[in-house]
Design an enzyme around this catalytic site. Structure first.
Site, PDB file in Angstrom:
ATOM      1  N   SER A  60       0.798  -1.229   0.000  1.00 23.20           N
ATOM      2  CA  SER A  60       0.000   0.000   0.000  1.00 23.20           C
ATOM      3  C   SER A  60       0.830   1.279   0.000  1.00 23.20           C
ATOM      4  O   SER A  60       0.252   2.373  -0.026  1.00 23.20           O
ATOM      5  CB  SER A  60      -0.956   0.014   1.196  1.00 23.20           C
ATOM      6  OG  SER A  60      -2.071  -0.813   0.942  1.00 23.20           O
ATOM      7  N   LYS A  63      -0.167   3.717  -2.636  1.00 25.65           N
ATOM      8  CA  LYS A  63      -1.183   4.767  -2.533  1.00 25.65           C
ATOM      9  C   LYS A  63      -0.570   6.150  -2.396  1.00 25.65           C
ATOM     10  O   LYS A  63      -1.269   7.151  -2.598  1.00 25.65           O
ATOM     11  CB  LYS A  63      -2.122   4.463  -1.370  1.00 25.65           C
ATOM     12  CG  LYS A  63      -2.959   3.203  -1.574  1.00 25.65           C
ATOM     13  CD  LYS A  63      -3.983   3.032  -0.473  1.00 25.65           C
ATOM     14  CE  LYS A  63      -4.808   1.752  -0.676  1.00 25.65           C
ATOM     15  NZ  LYS A  63      -4.093   0.531  -0.309  1.00 25.65           N
ATOM     16  N   SER A 120      -6.150   3.514   4.211  1.00 30.75           N
ATOM     17  CA  SER A 120      -5.520   2.701   3.169  1.00 30.75           C
ATOM     18  C   SER A 120      -6.545   1.804   2.496  1.00 30.75           C
ATOM     19  O   SER A 120      -6.286   0.633   2.203  1.00 30.75           O
ATOM     20  CB  SER A 120      -4.375   1.855   3.756  1.00 30.75           C
ATOM     21  OG  SER A 120      -3.536   1.367   2.733  1.00 30.75           O
ATOM     22  N   LYS A 223       3.021   6.564   5.213  1.00 31.81           N
ATOM     23  CA  LYS A 223       2.158   5.503   4.692  1.00 31.81           C
ATOM     24  C   LYS A 223       2.660   4.121   5.078  1.00 31.81           C
ATOM     25  O   LYS A 223       3.854   3.836   4.999  1.00 31.81           O
ATOM     26  CB  LYS A 223       2.077   5.598   3.165  1.00 31.81           C
ATOM     27  CG  LYS A 223       0.984   4.751   2.552  1.00 31.81           C
ATOM     28  CD  LYS A 223      -0.388   5.306   2.848  1.00 31.81           C
ATOM     29  CE  LYS A 223      -1.490   4.314   2.536  1.00 31.81           C
ATOM     30  NZ  LYS A 223      -1.515   3.180   3.495  1.00 31.81           N
TER      31      LYS A 223
END
Length: 482
Positions: A60, A63, A120, A223
């Protein structure tokens, strides 16, 4: 019998949890190679690296680029925060982590951004991709082009959420530099990554990185990511005093182990980084209004291509030996006349009085001297563009100013030429003469086009002006001092 059955169930759960912790998770960790990178965010200097250029699954962390492209699209007027996005079957069917969106449901873009950045959410990421590019595959190609334009040459995206897919790969170095790019290019959105929770339109969602944010002093993003193939990944940024450090870990064996390692790397970064360092902001990718499948030769990997295209130049070409008026001045005059006509027609259609002097001195204000080392971290999600480079390019100013002391402004977007930017400013000034009274129309030349700005406002005035313009469906972002 019930007690015996309940005892068996508890025993089974205990055994399963033991096997998961002692066997399955270690095997998953063994399958995810370790890599790390630490940089001084101010200068970009590498302070530590290990396997930093090894191609790995970003999970992720993907993202970050999804959101970067979305922020970029908002800034350039492709879409707005209040655009209603219809959820497709594909987006609704994405596996967790997800927001729980349903096929056919409508939700504003701002809530999808919150869900993707804080929770997320995979369904939100796919919905964002489809809203910008029409399909996730096309959006992923744009993500990859954007990465190449940043110099992230070992990164290839195949989707917007980061779930494992053949060829969807990156490196610790590229993800670290992407985190830095996100911080510098879109500081007005960066506060999203430090929120412990946020309302995503349908429900309140917690931050997947809240444990690290709470545990490490100065941490404010960025993140997390996890898949079995990737392990536990994290790009983290923290600020202490004059120093800001960004650290990345790929292949952590668990959330706790990953967080501990990132904390160790950030400590290392703060120890090695000098107290003072030169601020070298990364160059932004070139943004060009060219057709998505019609890129000029020799610009591959350097240009972010859009669906819309400028078919021809609005500037006429002078004939050789011509003794007539300067064609550039003629073009400016024609553009301004057209802008005034259209703006006045719009006012009449809306029931307002046509002004007697549409280009009056009421649009005057003084432009404050830029301070390029400052950034605006707006508490809202309005898209205000910060200064991109320490040395701004030449500016085209449309009025002389005598007023001073007001250091905020609003940005109406970036346009392919000076005349179109001037036209937008004139139209807007006529529609909102009262709101924009005392401001300076300023066209700022950038590498990717011409920014249309109203400057010389207080923060409150700029915020009110933006809200009024947005209520008219006019794209607007606040611009802070510096």
């Amino acid at each position: 019998m019930r007690m015996r059955g309940g005892h068996r169930a508890r025993t089974g759960l205990f055994l399963f949890a033991t096997i998961w912790l002692l066997v399955i998770l270690p095997l998953s960790a063994m399958a995810a190679p370790y890599a790390a990178m630490v940089i001084d965010a101010r200068s970009g200097e590498v302070l530590h690296s290990r396997n930093a250029d090894t191609l790995l699954h970003p999970a992720s962390l993907t993202k970050m680029m999804t959101l970067y492209v979305v922020f970029d699209a908002i800034q350039h007027g492709e879409i707005s925060l209040d655009t209603d996005v219809t959820i497709s079957r594909k987006a609704a069917a994405e596996p967790p982590s997800k927001l729980g969106l349903r096929e056919g449901q409508k939700i504003k873009l701002r809530y999808l951004i919150r869900a993707a950045s804080v929770r997320s959410a995979n369904d939100a990421a796919t919905a964002l991709a489809e809203a910008i590019s029409g399909s996730e595959e096309r959006f992923a190609r744009r993500m990859t082009r954007t990465a190449k334009a940043m110099g992230l040459n070992r990164t290839t995206f195949k989707n917007a959420h980061g779930l494992t897919e053949n060829g969807h790969l990156s490196t610790a170095r590229d993800m670290t530099m992407l985190g830095r790019q996100l911080f510098f290019d879109f500081p007005q959105y960066y506060n999203l990554f430090s929120r412990r929770s946020t309302h995503a339109g349908v429900k309140e969602v917690p931050n997947t990185n809240r444990r690290f944010l709470d545990a490490y002093r100065g941490a404010d993003g960025i993140k997390t990511g996890y898949t079995r193939a990737a392990g536990f990944n994290l790009v983290a940024s923290a600020e202490r005093g004059n120093k800001r450090i960004i650290a990345t870990v790929f292949g952590g064996s668990s959330t706790a182990a990953r967080n501990a390692k990132v904390a160790e790397l950030l400590d290392l970064g703060f120890q090695r980084a000098p107290e003072r360092a030169p601020l070298r902001k990364p160059a932004r990718p070139l943004y060009a209004h060219t057709a998505d499948d019609d890129l000029a030769p020799g610009t591959a990997g350097k240009t972010i291509r859009l669906v819309t295209a400028v078919k021809k130049s609005l500037r006429p070409v002078a004939r050789s030996g011509s003794t007539g008026p300067d064609p550039v001045l003629v073009a400016v005059k024609d553009e301004i006349a057209e802008a005034l006509t259209e703006a006045q027609a719009a006012q009449i259609a809306e029931g307002s009085d046509t002004p007697e002097e549409p280009a009056t001195s009421s649009l005057l204000a003084k432009t404050p001297k830029a301070r390029p080392d400052e950034m605006v971290l707006a508490s809202t999600e309005q898209d205000a563009e910060a200064e991109e480079r320490p040395d701004p390019e030449p500016q085209v100013v449309s009025r002389v100013s005598t007023a001073g002391g007001r250091h905020w402004g609003i940005n109406l977007g970036r346009y392919p030429n000076q005349y179109q930017a001037e036209k937008v400013l004139l139209q807007t000034a006529l529609k909102e003469m009262e709101t924009l009274e005392g401001t300076l129309r300023k066209v700022v030349k950038r590498s990717g086009g011409f920014d249309a700005n109203f400057m010389g406002m207080s923060r409150d005035t700029a915020e009110i002006a933006c809200r009024r313009l947005q209520s008219r469906n006019i794209n607007c972002f606040m611009v802070g001092p510096g």
